[in-house]
Design a protein around this motif. Structure first.
Motif: not given
Length: 509
Positions: A363-385
């Motif tokens: 019923t009314a599904p929402s899917l998510f993945s949660v991961a320490t996935l890339t170094g790029h996200v740190v380069r782009a956003y620092g300490g933000y998810s």
């Protein structure tokens, strides 16, 4: 579980030695905002002889107050761009002084602001105390540590303890799972720690450990763990968790958590010190496990939450998978390996494929993945998810809701967008495979390095067949927490358990 319980206090007399409190910690942007006159008078007097009072966290000798200790922790930095984290910072400073001063049962008072940015300042400050007090599992076990405090009182006109204690119990579990070294928290021990933590919780808990089952049902995950199968103590695991609230289910949330318990990079080995801290590459699975712990305690009605945690060690060895291999995912998608150090997305793709099937019947599904996935996200956003959503989730406003919640609860997000270029990037150029997992360079120096993995995850998991124009659209949001999973030192800093708090409040939104 190593934690300090929070107790509600709605009695100004508690600032005196009436309920066993032995320190008063006041978090306030302005001493005049403190409701208790006794505190204001003491602080004003102290300011005359110590100009630090009200400017930096200070301990005052306070005869007549609980324990004779008054700690003023000023909230600094309130300008147009500030958020509620300024309260968290002040609370950490204040509670640390209380601990170092020898207090065992401090009372936390937060001067409530009328600014909507700080609506949950009291709760955020209390949770920040938990973050400040957590000690690594290895240290607790080696030194038989006891909690720093017997309890923390929180002065509030509304009850907050149930939610705060449930959140902190989940965050303690998440920090333990994320922050513990790779032998103590191997895939097997991670799974065992979860099973023990969820005993008698009411959650449905199952662990997939049979090698043949893993090879058949999680082929990409098993490729990552191919070399670790040779070492009995390093065998992969998949932990399946489900929470079903009472009453009619109105929505279902499904989470895939990346639990790479150690990432050597595999055949594309990490070099020049790049392997340090890679026992923290399980922060996504840890945060999801912590969320399930919190849900099991709060027992919200009308929702169902399903999680799969992929636990695997990306080892080096003669059996290791290599770049250029083509491996068929659980969804039947042929994946060319672009770089063995882009292993997390392989793990998530199989988990998401299983969750996709369950979502199609929910019923009314929402899917998510949660991961320490890339170094790029740190380069782009620092300490933000970072949040990267598919078109269905975007239409439903998932990232916008999460971003709003995170801003209020001191777990801020940045929102990124999927573009046609991201799908072009994962297209196998010679047609031998359906999709390529990555380029062969580090994500940190790759354009759109944290966005395009979401395109791969959609394709490799079969979720791309559930877009807006399909018969069964499915909402999917990828959350990259590589920058936010730890605070301070990115290699060995204290785990934060983010984005557990924001996800909990999203479930109740």
């Amino acid at each position: 579980m190593f934690q300090v319980p929070v107790i509600d206090v709605n009695n100004d007399q508690a600032i005196f030695d009436g309920e066993g409190f032995d320190a008063v910690v006041v978090v306030t942007p302005n001493l005049n905002d403190v409701a208790q006159q006794e505190i204001t008078l003491l602080a004003d007097h102290a300011k005359q002889i110590d100009h630090r009072v009200g400017k930096q966290a200070t301990l005052l000798f306070a005869p007549g107050l609980a324990g004779g200790r008054l700690i003023i922790a000023p909230v600094n930095g309130d300008d147009d761009y500030a958020d509620v984290r300024i309260y968290a910072k002040a609370a950490k400073e204040g509670i640390t002084i209380a601990k170092d001063a020898g207090a065992k049962k401090p009372l936390l008072i937060v001067a409530v602001s009328k600014d909507h940015r700080f609506s949950f300042a009291t709760e955020v400050a209390a949770l920040a105390c938990g973050q400040a007090l957590w000690q690594p599992l290895e240290t607790r076990e080696a030194q038989s540590l006891s909690p720093a405090f017997n309890a923390i009182g929180v002065m509030s006109s509304l009850p907050k303890s149930d939610v705060l204690n449930a959140l902190e119990a989940g965050r303690v579990l998440a920090r333990d799972l994320c922050g513990t070294e790779p032998e103590r928290m191997s895939a097997i021990h991670f799974a065992d720690y979860c099973v023990e933590s969820f005993k008698d919780s009411g959650l449905d808990v199952a662990v997939v450990e049979d090698k043949n089952t893993l090879l058949k049902d999680y082929p990409l995950l098993s490729a990552v763990g191919r070399s670790s199968f040779d070492v009995a103590r390093h065998h992969p695991r998949v932990v399946k968790l489900a929470y079903t609230g009472e009453g009619q289910i109105t929505k279902t949330l499904l989470f895939a958590g990346k639990g790479v318990v150690y990432d050597t990079g595999g055949a594309d080995i990490k070099i020049a010190g790049g392997m340090a801290g890679m026992s923290r590459d399980k922060g996504g699975a840890a945060a999801v496990a912590g969320l399930m712990k919190t849900l099991s305690l709060l027992k919200p009605k009308g929702i169902k939450v399903i999680a799969e945690l992929g636990l695997v060690r990306n080892s080096i060895g003669s059996e290791a998978f290599v770049t250029d291999e083509i491996i068929t995912s659980h969804a039947g998608v042929r994946v060319r390996i672009g770089n063995t150090d882009a292993e997390g997305r392989l793990v998530l793709a199989d988990l998401l494929s299983h969750l996709r099937i369950q979502a199609s019947q929910s019923t009314a599904p929402s899917l998510f993945s949660v991961a320490t996935l890339t170094g790029h996200v740190v380069r782009a956003y620092g300490g933000y998810s970072a949040l990267v959503e598919n078109a269905v989730a975007k239409q439903q406003g998932v990232a916008a809701k999460l971003q709003q919640i995170g801003q209020q609860w001191a777990e801020p997000f940045e929102v990124s967008y999927l573009r046609p270029e991201d799908f072009d990037k994962v297209a196998d150029k010679n047609g031998s495979a359906d999709v390529i997992s990555s380029n062969n360079g580090p994500s940190s120096v790759t354009a759109r390095g944290h966005q395009y993995p979401a395109a791969f995850l959609l394709k490799a998991s079969g979720l791309d067949l559930h877009g807006l124009q399909s018969d069964l659209p499915l909402s999917y949001t990828h959350i990259d927490i590589a920058g936010s999973a730890t605070e301070g030192d990115p290699l060995y800093g204290k785990p934060t358990a983010q984005p557990l708090v924001a996800l909990l409040h999203f479930t109740n939104d």
